[in-house]
Design a protein around this motif. Sequence first.
Motif, PDB file in Angstrom:
ATOM      1  N   LEU A 287       0.873  -1.334   0.013  1.00 39.64           N
ATOM      2  CA  LEU A 287       0.124   0.015   0.041  1.00 39.64           C
ATOM      3  C   LEU A 287       0.822   1.268   0.191  1.00 39.64           C
ATOM      4  CD1 LEU A 287      -2.869   1.382   0.112  1.00 39.64           C
ATOM      5  CD2 LEU A 287      -2.669   0.937   2.770  1.00 39.64           C
ATOM      6  N   ASN A 288       1.008   1.809  -1.084  1.00 31.73           N
ATOM      7  CA  ASN A 288       1.954   2.784  -1.314  1.00 31.73           C
ATOM      8  C   ASN A 288       0.982   4.069  -2.021  1.00 31.73           C
ATOM      9  OD1 ASN A 288       2.396   2.627  -4.068  1.00 31.73           O
ATOM     10  ND2 ASN A 288       3.945   1.332  -3.234  1.00 31.73           N
ATOM     11  N   LEU A 289       1.340   5.418  -1.907  1.00 30.45           N
ATOM     12  CA  LEU A 289       0.760   6.554  -2.817  1.00 30.45           C
ATOM     13  C   LEU A 289       2.044   7.384  -3.295  1.00 30.45           C
ATOM     14  CD1 LEU A 289      -1.824   7.927  -3.604  1.00 30.45           C
ATOM     15  CD2 LEU A 289      -1.804   9.427  -1.558  1.00 30.45           C
ATOM     16  N   SER A 290       2.134   7.554  -4.512  1.00 30.34           N
ATOM     17  CA  SER A 290       3.118   8.500  -5.126  1.00 30.34           C
ATOM     18  C   SER A 290       2.738   9.840  -4.722  1.00 30.34           C
ATOM     19  CB  SER A 290       3.250   8.262  -6.647  1.00 30.34           C
ATOM     20  OG  SER A 290       2.218   8.525  -7.093  1.00 30.34           O
ATOM     21  N   GLY A 291       3.753  10.773  -4.690  1.00 27.76           N
ATOM     22  CA  GLY A 291       3.459  12.345  -4.747  1.00 27.76           C
ATOM     23  C   GLY A 291       2.773  13.088  -5.766  1.00 27.76           C
ATOM     24  N   THR A 309      -1.163  -4.868  -3.672  1.00 29.07           N
ATOM     25  CA  THR A 309      -0.351  -5.890  -3.173  1.00 29.07           C
ATOM     26  C   THR A 309       0.316  -7.014  -3.980  1.00 29.07           C
ATOM     27  OG1 THR A 309      -2.417  -7.412  -2.751  1.00 29.07           O
ATOM     28  CG2 THR A 309      -1.770  -6.000  -0.938  1.00 29.07           C
ATOM     29  N   SER A 310      -0.223  -6.864  -5.160  1.00 32.08           N
ATOM     30  CA  SER A 310       0.575  -7.723  -6.308  1.00 32.08           C
ATOM     31  C   SER A 310       1.488  -6.855  -6.857  1.00 32.08           C
ATOM     32  CB  SER A 310      -0.451  -7.864  -7.310  1.00 32.08           C
ATOM     33  OG  SER A 310      -1.659  -8.645  -6.768  1.00 32.08           O
ATOM     34  N   PRO A 311       2.781  -7.600  -7.407  1.00 35.84           N
ATOM     35  CA  PRO A 311       3.741  -7.065  -8.066  1.00 35.84           C
ATOM     36  C   PRO A 311       3.369  -6.045  -9.150  1.00 35.84           C
ATOM     37  CG  PRO A 311       4.434  -9.356  -7.791  1.00 35.84           C
ATOM     38  CD  PRO A 311       2.779  -9.030  -7.380  1.00 35.84           C
ATOM     39  N   GLY A 312       3.865  -5.031  -9.189  1.00 34.08           N
ATOM     40  CA  GLY A 312       3.429  -4.084 -10.329  1.00 34.08           C
ATOM     41  C   GLY A 312       4.016  -2.433 -10.019  1.00 34.08           C
ATOM     42  N   GLY A 313       4.003  -1.920 -11.026  1.00 33.71           N
ATOM     43  CA  GLY A 313       4.370  -0.384 -10.970  1.00 33.71           C
ATOM     44  C   GLY A 313       3.865   0.435 -11.991  1.00 33.71           C
ATOM     45  N   GLY A 330       5.577   4.904  -8.800  1.00 33.20           N
ATOM     46  CA  GLY A 330       5.250   3.889  -7.637  1.00 33.20           C
ATOM     47  C   GLY A 330       5.734   2.554  -8.071  1.00 33.20           C
ATOM     48  N   ALA A 331       5.968   1.832  -6.832  1.00 33.16           N
ATOM     49  CA  ALA A 331       6.364   0.483  -7.418  1.00 33.16           C
ATOM     50  C   ALA A 331       5.855  -0.599  -6.093  1.00 33.16           C
ATOM     51  CB  ALA A 331       7.691   0.187  -7.537  1.00 33.16           C
ATOM     52  N   SER A 332       5.017  -1.559  -6.305  1.00 36.48           N
ATOM     53  CA  SER A 332       4.669  -2.404  -5.323  1.00 36.48           C
ATOM     54  C   SER A 332       5.836  -3.421  -5.040  1.00 36.48           C
ATOM     55  CB  SER A 332       3.334  -3.170  -5.701  1.00 36.48           C
ATOM     56  OG  SER A 332       2.957  -3.892  -5.052  1.00 36.48           O
ATOM     57  N   ILE A 333       5.379  -4.673  -4.482  1.00 30.21           N
ATOM     58  CA  ILE A 333       6.558  -5.640  -4.126  1.00 30.21           C
ATOM     59  C   ILE A 333       7.010  -6.168  -5.438  1.00 30.21           C
ATOM     60  CG2 ILE A 333       5.373  -6.123  -1.957  1.00 30.21           C
ATOM     61  CD1 ILE A 333       4.090  -8.561  -3.115  1.00 30.21           C
ATOM     62  N   SER A 334       8.479  -6.615  -5.294  1.00 28.11           N
ATOM     63  CA  SER A 334       9.033  -7.192  -6.370  1.00 28.11           C
ATOM     64  C   SER A 334       8.730  -6.743  -7.823  1.00 28.11           C
ATOM     65  CB  SER A 334       8.471  -8.797  -6.455  1.00 28.11           C
ATOM     66  OG  SER A 334       8.705  -9.396  -5.197  1.00 28.11           O
TER      67      SER A 334
END
Length: 354
Positions: A287-291, A309-313, A330-334
């Motif tokens: 869970l992230n949020l880019s600026g 929660t899935s890989p991706g960006g 933004g980048a999620s896991i892996s």
Amino acid sequence: MKRTDAPKKQPVPFGVNGPREDLLPTTPAGNNQASYDSGFPPVTMILKSAGGLPPKGEDFNQILFELSALNRWASSGTLNSYDSTFATSIGGYAKGSMVLSDSGLIIYMNTVDDNSTNPNTGGAGWVNLLAFLGLGDGSGRYLGTRVFTASGTYTPTAGTKKVVVTVVGGGGGGGGTFATNASQNAAGSGGGGGAEAVGVFTTGFSGVAMVIGSAGVSAAAANGTDGGVTSFGTLLTAAGGGGGPRGIATGSGLTSGSSGGSTVTGTALISKAGQDGFAGIVFSLGLNLSGKGGDTNYGYGGSAGATGTSPGGFTGLSGKDYGSGGGGGGASISTASQAGGAGRPGVIIVEEYA
């Protein structure tokens, strides 16, 4: 008399293509040519059998041509400009006469008789008609607005005496992200919006060099670059927005935001800093949020984005319009490293007044 009594207008002077000859100032003795001094001479009024000479048809054509040409000019509603030779020949303009200025933008009215002075050079006895009627001096009339999005040289529209100049610096690029592993996310910060400034100038603006501030850019795993400075010569400049910091790979935390452009030089009537770029935030794993990019009065910054929660960006979104900052990536896991969005170039807006 009614408006419906208006006579037919003459599109061309009488005899424009007929045989004509210039009228003489005076008629030589024994000649039958008409002149301004004598009109048709006496010899044209004597019977031919008694030694007279007939009047010349060319003279009739010329006289009617000159009279109808003057009537055509008056019918068009056109004012004459000041004429020093004509003024001398008539002993000066009469009180109440009006002439058009050399620029074609002012009507001068004469307030004294026998006036040979030149109103275009401040001659005595002339007044600006609008000022005389209490309607102002004719200056300050809005001519138009010009928007410049490319660097170059400013050439004012003819008659421009005052300009209101707005400069907006380029928007900063959004921050990219580092690559992440299975226990990391990353969120880049938005780029800052460019500074804005407004100045009013009555001299020194013609021929100035204009520089449009460049847009900040970004790349994968890189900080966004700063937006460029927008300048209207040395009269007015506005700094670009700061580039957004890249997002670190982390389980939680935030990346510092960027600064909006704030430096303004020159003679600014109004100045405004660009909006800061928003920080990128990793709330928790997945869970992230880019600026979001910083705004200006002329455009919104690139929007924020989030991953799950899935890989991706994703690559950050570009600024929307003049001087706005790009959004962070933004980048999620892996996920591989990502780039931020580009800012938008600055702009120069010139309002021109007579």
